[in-house]
Design a protein around this motif. Structure first.
Motif, PDB file in Angstrom:
ATOM      1  N   LEU A 417       0.825  -1.208   0.000  1.00 54.73           N
ATOM      2  CA  LEU A 417       0.000   0.000   0.000  1.00 54.73           C
ATOM      3  C   LEU A 417       0.859   1.259   0.000  1.00 54.73           C
ATOM      4  O   LEU A 417       0.644   2.182  -0.795  1.00 54.73           O
ATOM      5  CB  LEU A 417      -0.926  -0.010   1.218  1.00 54.73           C
ATOM      6  N   VAL A 418       1.853   1.290   0.887  1.00 54.14           N
ATOM      7  CA  VAL A 418       2.706   2.478   1.000  1.00 54.14           C
ATOM      8  C   VAL A 418       3.628   2.605  -0.216  1.00 54.14           C
ATOM      9  O   VAL A 418       3.727   3.672  -0.831  1.00 54.14           O
ATOM     10  CB  VAL A 418       3.534   2.423   2.303  1.00 54.14           C
ATOM     11  N   ALA A 419       4.293   1.499  -0.580  1.00 58.47           N
ATOM     12  CA  ALA A 419       5.304   1.567  -1.637  1.00 58.47           C
ATOM     13  C   ALA A 419       4.704   1.789  -3.026  1.00 58.47           C
ATOM     14  O   ALA A 419       5.305   2.476  -3.862  1.00 58.47           O
ATOM     15  CB  ALA A 419       6.146   0.296  -1.641  1.00 58.47           C
ATOM     16  N   LEU A 420       3.528   1.215  -3.266  1.00 57.14           N
ATOM     17  CA  LEU A 420       2.950   1.313  -4.609  1.00 57.14           C
ATOM     18  C   LEU A 420       1.984   2.484  -4.765  1.00 57.14           C
ATOM     19  O   LEU A 420       2.070   3.245  -5.727  1.00 57.14           O
ATOM     20  CB  LEU A 420       2.249  -0.003  -4.965  1.00 57.14           C
ATOM     21  N   TRP A 421       1.060   2.641  -3.828  1.00 55.11           N
ATOM     22  CA  TRP A 421       0.060   3.702  -3.983  1.00 55.11           C
ATOM     23  C   TRP A 421       0.557   5.069  -3.515  1.00 55.11           C
ATOM     24  O   TRP A 421       0.231   6.079  -4.125  1.00 55.11           O
ATOM     25  CB  TRP A 421      -1.217   3.340  -3.224  1.00 55.11           C
ATOM     26  N   LEU A 422       1.324   5.080  -2.444  1.00 55.53           N
ATOM     27  CA  LEU A 422       1.784   6.370  -1.922  1.00 55.53           C
ATOM     28  C   LEU A 422       3.146   6.779  -2.467  1.00 55.53           C
ATOM     29  O   LEU A 422       3.601   7.903  -2.226  1.00 55.53           O
ATOM     30  CB  LEU A 422       1.832   6.327  -0.390  1.00 55.53           C
ATOM     31  N   TRP A 423       3.802   5.889  -3.187  1.00 58.70           N
ATOM     32  CA  TRP A 423       5.143   6.170  -3.701  1.00 58.70           C
ATOM     33  C   TRP A 423       5.223   5.947  -5.211  1.00 58.70           C
ATOM     34  O   TRP A 423       5.479   6.874  -5.971  1.00 58.70           O
ATOM     35  CB  TRP A 423       6.152   5.322  -2.943  1.00 58.70           C
ATOM     36  N   GLN A 424       4.946   4.700  -5.668  1.00 60.30           N
ATOM     37  CA  GLN A 424       5.122   4.409  -7.090  1.00 60.30           C
ATOM     38  C   GLN A 424       4.165   5.193  -7.984  1.00 60.30           C
ATOM     39  O   GLN A 424       4.589   5.810  -8.975  1.00 60.30           O
ATOM     40  CB  GLN A 424       4.920   2.911  -7.356  1.00 60.30           C
ATOM     41  N   MET A 425       2.869   5.174  -7.675  1.00 59.25           N
ATOM     42  CA  MET A 425       1.882   5.824  -8.537  1.00 59.25           C
ATOM     43  C   MET A 425       2.084   7.339  -8.630  1.00 59.25           C
ATOM     44  O   MET A 425       2.115   7.884  -9.740  1.00 59.25           O
ATOM     45  CB  MET A 425       0.464   5.456  -8.067  1.00 59.25           C
ATOM     46  N   PRO A 426       2.234   8.040  -7.502  1.00 57.05           N
ATOM     47  CA  PRO A 426       2.503   9.479  -7.625  1.00 57.05           C
ATOM     48  C   PRO A 426       3.814   9.780  -8.354  1.00 57.05           C
ATOM     49  O   PRO A 426       3.893  10.724  -9.154  1.00 57.05           O
ATOM     50  CB  PRO A 426       2.566   9.955  -6.168  1.00 57.05           C
ATOM     51  N   GLY A 441       9.530   7.904 -17.536  1.00 56.39           N
ATOM     52  CA  GLY A 441       9.239   8.246 -16.150  1.00 56.39           C
ATOM     53  C   GLY A 441       8.531   7.129 -15.423  1.00 56.39           C
ATOM     54  O   GLY A 441       8.795   6.868 -14.239  1.00 56.39           O
ATOM     55  N   VAL A 442       7.631   6.442 -16.133  1.00 58.30           N
ATOM     56  CA  VAL A 442       6.935   5.297 -15.539  1.00 58.30           C
ATOM     57  C   VAL A 442       7.926   4.176 -15.254  1.00 58.30           C
ATOM     58  O   VAL A 442       7.901   3.549 -14.181  1.00 58.30           O
ATOM     59  CB  VAL A 442       5.817   4.787 -16.467  1.00 58.30           C
ATOM     60  N   PHE A 443       8.826   3.916 -16.194  1.00 57.74           N
ATOM     61  CA  PHE A 443       9.798   2.839 -16.016  1.00 57.74           C
ATOM     62  C   PHE A 443      10.720   3.117 -14.818  1.00 57.74           C
ATOM     63  O   PHE A 443      11.046   2.210 -14.035  1.00 57.74           O
ATOM     64  CB  PHE A 443      10.626   2.650 -17.291  1.00 57.74           C
TER      65      PHE A 443
END
Length: 471
Positions: A417-426, A441-443
């Motif tokens: 939750l933290v690493a993907l939604w609060l970090w990776q996606m933004p 940028g996505v990569f």
């Protein structure tokens, strides 16, 4: 003894152990050498995942000859089907943990009851996904960013795979049951049968052969359904008539709501962590689709290649999860922890070596699938950046699966939750859109966030609270 004789003896010992691993003749993993236990469990799991990897690459290879519209359809459909894989793998993790714990306690009857209840849950979810897929296939593609032309061309592919998702669900779920019981060889044979048949049928149904008509992209979907459906039939036969540690008998068929609730609690945590990852993946594909079909096609090919290398590593991770569950059931937490660190080391050696290869040979690899310059450029960028984090992924994969094997599905869920939604996606949105880096940028966001997640998982695992989980 001479050096030559020692070499021959070691080779003979290796061949003997390899045969034991592939045949599944040995199923006791709570005593004896940890290295031996990891080898006997991980070899069939690695071969199982290698076949899944081979299928992913072969499938996109044949589909790529149909053109960019077909590749784009597969990429967008796979991103949605990741929800099916998510639920299947989430329930599979729960089943593995429950069955492994009961197997470690030597309570095989309880393991059989747990297996049946997990199947009930999987089938219930599958029906809901099938209904949605059969009704909304075209709308799903449009929602994912497909052009009207791509949606009109490929919606039947999406319709077949979503509508027939039960074969995907059961194939992964039942293999989780087999792995929890330490019968990794049977899980391997099931997937090899399913994907082997799929690989044979895929080019035949896409291009046609003899009396078989050329079905194009629709043929690829039908091949997947037939192959995986055959694998499920093989699994069910062994659950009912086989000689494994987990067998379904008549007395196990009655719904046991207390067990269902326990599996559901585990499954919700493991499914949530997978859903979080899948939602992140869908978000990333949606960003990439903003830059056109070439970007989506390049990303799809690169991810399939990454899967080709990551899935065998998941085999090692699943071996660690089974060892953790069984050893906790046998009241040996220190042996469980030692198994994890040993498996992680082996995984680092494997993935680290492959990462170096891809850094150098990415253009050659991507050009095996397409000659379109723009697609090749995006694919090479993605593959090289993903390989930079392979050493981190290796540790993270093993440790995360070990949490799940212990029945602690909450910790990896929070990490995701933290690493993907609060970090990776933004981060992906900022780099790709705000800073105008485009797909690059996505990569970068994927490589950075996945590495961060692995470090967090290792630090939390070292605290040892997973040893106290009761299921």
């Amino acid at each position: 003894m001479s050096t030559e004789n020692q070499t021959r003896r070691r080779f003979a010992d290796f061949i003997h152990l390899f045969k034991l691993a592939v045949t599944g003749a040995e199923k006791e993993f709570t005593t004896g050498s940890i290295n031996r236990a990891i080898f006997l469990l991980s070899i069939p799991m690695i071969l199982e995942m290698a076949m899944e990897s081979l299928f992913a690459v072969v499938d996109i290879f044949f589909v790529s000859h149909l053109g960019i519209k077909a590749i784009t359809t597969v990429g967008l459909t796979e991103s949605v089907l990741s929800l099916v894989y998510t639920v299947a793998m989430g329930l599979s993790m729960a089943a593995t943990a429950m069955v492994a714990r009961r197997t470690g306690e030597k309570d095989h009857d309880a393991a059989g009851r747990a297996a049946v209840q997990s199947l009930y849950l999987g089938m219930a979810v599958s029906v809901l996904i099938s209904i949605a897929g059969l009704i909304f296939a075209k709308k799903v593609l449009l929602l994912m960013g497909a052009s009207q032309e791509v949606a009109d061309y490929g919606y039947v592919y999406t319709e077949i795979l979503m509508g027939g998702n039960i074969v995907i669900m059961l194939l992964f779920l039942i293999n989780g049951i087999f792995r929890g019981a330490g019968d990794a060889a049977l899980a391997m044979r099931s997937l090899w049968l399913a994907n082997g048949l799929n690989i044979v049928l895929c080019p035949l149904l896409i291009s046609g052969f003899g009396p078989l008509p050329a079905l194009g992209l629709k043929g690829a979907a039908i091949a997947t359904f037939i192959g995986r459906g055959t694998g499920v039939c093989y699994q069910i036969y062994h659950l009912l008539k086989g000689k494994g540690l987990v067998r379904i008998a008549k007395q196990h068929l009655k719904p046991a709501f207390n067990i269902i609730v326990s599996i559901l609690k585990l499954g919700l945590g493991s499914t949530a962590q997978m859903l979080i990852a899948s939602a992140s993946w869908i978000f990333l594909v949606r960003i990439i689709s903003y830059f056109g079909s070439d970007a989506v096609a390049g990303y799809t090919i690169a991810i399939r290649v990454v899967i080709f290398t990551i899935l065998p590593a998941w085999g090692m991770s699943n071996a660690a999860a089974a060892l953790v569950g069984q050893n906790l059931g046998a009241q040996q937490p220190e042996r469980a922890e030692k198994s994890v660190w040993r498996a992680a080391l082996f995984n680092v050696i494997f993935l680290g070596s492959l990462g170096l290869v891809f850094l150098v040979a990415a253009p050659v690899v991507i050009k095996l699938f397409t000659s379109e310059p723009a697609v090749v450029r995006y694919g090479v960028q993605c593959l090289r950046l993903m390989s930079l984090g392979y050493v981190f992924y290796a540790y993270g994969m093993v440790v995360t699966q070990s949490f799940n094997g212990a029945g602690d599905t909450r910790t990896p869920m929070l990490i995701n939750l933290v690493a993907l939604w609060l970090w990776q996606m933004p981060l992906a949105y900022v780099l790709a859109i705000w800073l105008n880096w485009g797909p690059l940028g996505v990569f970068w966001a994927i490589a950075v966030s996945e590495s961060t997640m692995a470090v967090a998982a290792v630090l939390l695992f070292r605290k040892g609270t997973w040893k106290q989980v009761k299921i």
